[in-house]
Each structure stands twice: as C-alpha cells, then as structure tokens.
Design an enzyme around this catalytic site. Structure first.
Site, PDB file in Angstrom:
ATOM      1  N   GLY A 148    -138.440  29.339  63.936  1.00 15.79           N
ATOM      2  CA  GLY A 148    -139.339  28.642  63.016  1.00 15.79           C
ATOM      3  C   GLY A 148    -140.508  29.516  62.612  1.00 15.79           C
ATOM      4  O   GLY A 148    -140.501  30.720  62.869  1.00 15.79           O
ATOM      5  N   ASN A 149    -141.482  28.925  61.946  1.00 18.61           N
ATOM      6  CA  ASN A 149    -142.681  29.680  61.572  1.00 18.61           C
ATOM      7  C   ASN A 149    -143.909  28.780  61.680  1.00 18.61           C
ATOM      8  O   ASN A 149    -143.786  27.610  62.018  1.00 18.61           O
ATOM      9  CB  ASN A 149    -142.516  30.271  60.168  1.00 18.61           C
ATOM     10  N   ARG A 150    -145.089  29.326  61.392  1.00 18.50           N
ATOM     11  CA  ARG A 150    -146.328  28.620  61.698  1.00 18.50           C
ATOM     12  C   ARG A 150    -146.861  27.768  60.552  1.00 18.50           C
ATOM     13  O   ARG A 150    -147.985  27.285  60.604  1.00 18.50           O
ATOM     14  CB  ARG A 150    -147.389  29.643  62.113  1.00 18.50           C
ATOM     15  N   SER A 151    -146.088  27.572  59.507  1.00 24.68           N
ATOM     16  CA  SER A 151    -146.614  26.804  58.373  1.00 24.68           C
ATOM     17  C   SER A 151    -146.851  25.340  58.771  1.00 24.68           C
ATOM     18  O   SER A 151    -145.978  24.698  59.352  1.00 24.68           O
ATOM     19  CB  SER A 151    -145.625  26.866  57.215  1.00 24.68           C
ATOM     20  N   ALA A 191    -142.684  27.657  53.674  1.00 24.25           N
ATOM     21  CA  ALA A 191    -142.374  28.954  54.278  1.00 24.25           C
ATOM     22  C   ALA A 191    -140.913  28.870  54.727  1.00 24.25           C
ATOM     23  O   ALA A 191    -140.565  28.107  55.635  1.00 24.25           O
ATOM     24  CB  ALA A 191    -143.280  29.212  55.464  1.00 24.25           C
TER      25      ALA A 191
END
Ligand code: CTP
Length: 440
Positions: free
Chosen positions: A232-235, A311
């Site tokens: 995943g990512n931090r958005s 993102a």
C-alpha cells in the site's frame, strides 16, 4: 438505490428470496433477473410478489424497452446471489445468451457475485481461475462461507447469509454525501460530529460546475500479497475528498471513487450524510488498482471531468495465493514477483472515454539528483497526456496526511498554468478554477 438482483441455478436460490426481502425492507428498488435454471428452484411469482416488479429471463421479453441494455445501465448495483460455477464461467467468457448475462455486459455500476457451490467445485482450478479473472476485471467476488452444504457434506462453498451479502455489497456503493450546507453544519456540530470548516465557503461559490458530471479518485490502492497482507501507500485521501467536496459545492454531480481512505477522512465523508441534495455525491469504495480502474472507467463513461487524485500502486504481486504465506524459519523471505499495473490516468488521457472530457492528474514528487520536483512533474505531464497535472512536493511531512498542500498546475505540454497553496480545499478550488476554463 436501484439494485439488480441476479439469481442463478443453485439450491441456494431460496436464500435470494430472503436477500430480496431484506433489500426491499431497507428501502431499495430491486429488479430480479433469474436464469432459467434458477426458476427450477424458485418460481417467478415469488420474486415478482416480493419485488413488486416483473420478472423475466429472456432478452426477447419487452423488446421495445431494450431491456437487455436498459436494466444494466439503469442499476446502481448488481448483486448475483447465488453465483454458480457455471454462471461465473459464462461471465468470464462474456457470453450474452440470456437477460442476466446481457445485463452484466451493459452494467457500469459495481457488480458483486456471491458464489455458492460444492467445495470441490469451488476449489477446482477452472473456478479459481475464473474468480481471479472476475476480480481482476473489478467484480467484487464475496468469499463463500464454510458450513453445511446441500447434502451431509460440509466445507467452503456455502452461500453467505443474506445479511452478510447485503452489508458487503451495499458498502461498495455508498450513496452518501460529502458536502453539507451551513445549516446542516450547525446541526452536525451540535451532535459533536467531525466537520470540515471550509464548507462555509460553499454558499458563496459560483455554480460553474452545475450540470457537469465529475469523477474523482481518492486515497491509495492496496495490492494483496495474500489474504492478510498487501502493498500500500501513505495517501489519506484528504486531497481527493476535498476535490469531491469542492466540485459538489460548485454544483457538479460527483462520483467519488474512494480507495482505503484514512479513518478520519472516511468519518468526515460519513458525517455529512443526510445533508442537502444540492451537495450529493456517490461514493464507490474500492481497494485494489483493478477495482479502482474498473470503477473510474465505469463512472467515467458519463463524465465531463475525471480527476485522478488517488495514489495508485505501480506494481502488484503476480499471484495472490488463497492461503497465508507461511514463514519457514531459517529460510529467509519468499520472493514476491511483481507485475506492472495499468496506468489509469494515461489510459484515460489517450483513449478519452468521451469526446471533450477533461482529464486531470496529480504528480507527487520528491525531486532527486536527476531533477527538481517541477522537472519530474513536467516529464510526467508530457508522458501522461492529461489536460492538467497538479504537481506537489511530498515526503518529510509534506503532502501525505497533512491538511495543507501546495501545487503547481501544468498543462499537457508541461507549461505552468497556475499555482495554489493553502488548505486542501483551497487547492481543490484552484484546480476546479483551472478545469472550468478547459470545459467546452
Ligand atoms: N496513476 C494512475 N495509474 C497508475 C499510476 C499513477 O492513474 N498506475 C495516476 C495517479 O493517480 C496520478 C498520476 O498518475 O494522477 C501520477 O501518479 P504518480 O504516482 O505521481 O506517477 P507514476 O506514474 O506512478 O510515476 P512515478 O511513480 O515514477 O513517479
């Protein structure tokens, strides 16, 4: 909400009757489309009496109404329960030999399959591969429950309880509201719910997006590694939700495609429920890039503007096993092979789902030895082919998860056409100001 309930030919078709009743009790309009085999298990009069709508299985009924296209296009949500192994194989092949399969091909809303079959059929490589293909195409396939099957045997393959199917399916299309009027705000504040103070601006805003349909993606995609892990990512989704709110406040008909929003951002969206129709927005919740792509493209067919603020993971694991990957002590980590995801923004920009559609992207950059934030933004603007790219600097507490943002707006050639900084809502309004100038 208008729900199309597909019923296919398995013994669990009797549970579709309970699901139908539940959905009707919750106030939804439900049109039942059974297959011929489903009617061997439950008669059409039962579905007609409980739905209050006619029931047919064939494309040749009501030909003037072009039902085989109209039903799918008019639905907000399609649920197929039970979905047999045979039906899933037919859906994968894109067959269109009855009303339910043609409807599926015409539907542009979220589609949910609740499979039911014997464990051996569910575990068969053909079924596993069909389920994987359906999920790849954005169909939400609910995991079957484990328990007593038709005979004395037990195992995975049982149709989940109607309440569980309804909950999971409805969570995908959450016809909620992301904006609220000042009057609604004072009511909400008195109930102690979270508020977006910047909504106060909505009463003064021009209605320059009235009559326009816009799609905004927000948040960050998650690519499953196995049933418990993901990439995943931090958005947080804050900028995308601000864009959806700003567009709704300026009169647009907004679809927010929300990928794994931070909890406080989800709370903010939910807290605005029940507010004025003028600020209504549909929310489609997604997890993976495949689901996001499918939802954005489905809503994008009708849209004047598509904004890709999400993102999106550039890569996903090549395979997703059904079972948790186990650690073998002393052997080190198992390698994860990655494959490239489609570039949704570049596809939208190059294909144009509608003529005159305005396509907007974001470029989150840190800058590095090979170029500044703006250099990378310019290269990206030219590569993606979008009409507008909002370039912002991320990293070291900037961009992700904060309430403010600073962006430079570039056109498709990479030339600077605007600059904005302030709250994410203020940045959102600056983006819409630039979009309005591009609208025909
Ligand atoms: N985007 C997309 N599909 C992808 C990757 C990104 O639609 N597979 C969109 C994002 O929503 C955003 C824009 O493309 O609007 C730029 O995303 P970004 O992550 O900054 O760019 P990438 O193309 O992933 O390039 P890189 O990671 O190399 O910076």
């Amino acid at each position: 909400m208008r729900i199309l309930l597909g019923v296919t030919g398995g013994i669990a078709a009797y549970k579709a009757v309970l699901l139908l009743r539940l959905l009707r009790e919750q106030g939804h309009a439900v049109r039942v489309v059974p297959t011929r085999a489903a009617l061997e298990f439950v008669g059409a009069p039962t579905f007609e009496a409980l739905s209050g709508e006619p029931v047919s299985t064939e494309v040749f009924d009501d030909v003037p109404g072009v039902q085989h296209v109209a039903l799918g296009k008019g639905a907000d949500l399609v649920i197929v329960a039970p979905a047999t192994a045979d039906f899933m194989a037919r859906a994968v092949a894109g067959l269109a030999d009855d009303l339910l399969t043609t409807t599926l091909l015409a539907a542009r809303c979220p589609v949910v399959f609740a499979p039911a079959m014997h464990t051996e059929m569910w575990d068969h490589p053909a079924t596993r591969s069909n389920v994987a293909t359906l999920r790849e195409r954005g169909v939400h396939v609910i995991e079957p429950a484990s328990g007593r099957l038709t005979g004395v045997d037990t195992g995975p393959g049982r149709l989940p309880e109607p309440e569980d199917i309804a909950r999971e399916a409805l969570s995908l299309v959450d016809a909620s509201l992301v904006g609220s009027t000042p009057q609604d705000q004072s009511q909400d504040q008195s109930q102690g719910q979270p508020q977006d103070q910047s909504q106060d601006q909505s009463q003064d805003l021009p209605q320059d997006l009235a009559g326009r349909r816009v799609v905004v993606s927000a948040g960050g995609t998650r690519e499953p590694i196995d049933p418990v892990r993901f990439i995943g990512n931090r958005s947080s989704g804050r900028q995308g939700v601000a864009l959806a709110q700003a567009a709704a406040a300026r009169g647009a008909d907004v679809t927010l495609v929300a990928a794994n929003l931070a909890q406080d951002v989800t709370d903010q969206v939910d807290a605005a429920r029940g507010a004025s129709d003028r600020l209504a927005c549909s929310v489609v919740r997604v997890e993976s890039t495949a689901e996001l792509r499918s939802a954005v493209r489905a809503a994008g067919v009708e849209a004047d503007v598509v904004v890709m603020a999400a993102a999106v993971a550039d890569f996903r694991p090549a395979a997703t096993p059904d079972a948790k990957i186990k650690k073998v002590p002393g052997q080190g980590p198992a390698p994860i092979e990655l494959v490239e995801n489609p570039d949704i923004l570049a596809e939208l920009a190059h294909e144009r789902l509608r003529p005159d559609q305005v396509v907007v992207g974001f470029a989150a950059e840190t800058g590095d030895a090979s170029g500044s934030v703006l250099d990378h933004g310019r290269t990206k603007a030219r590569r993606k082919g979008a009409d507008l790219i909002a370039v912002n600097a991320v990293g070291s507490g900037r961009g992700f998860g904060t309430d403010s943002n600073e962006v430079t707006l570039l056109d498709g050639a990479g030339d600077v056409v605007g600059q904005a900084s302030g709250t994410k809502r203020e940045v959102a309004d600056a983006v819409w100001d630039a979009v309005v100038k591009l609208l025909p």
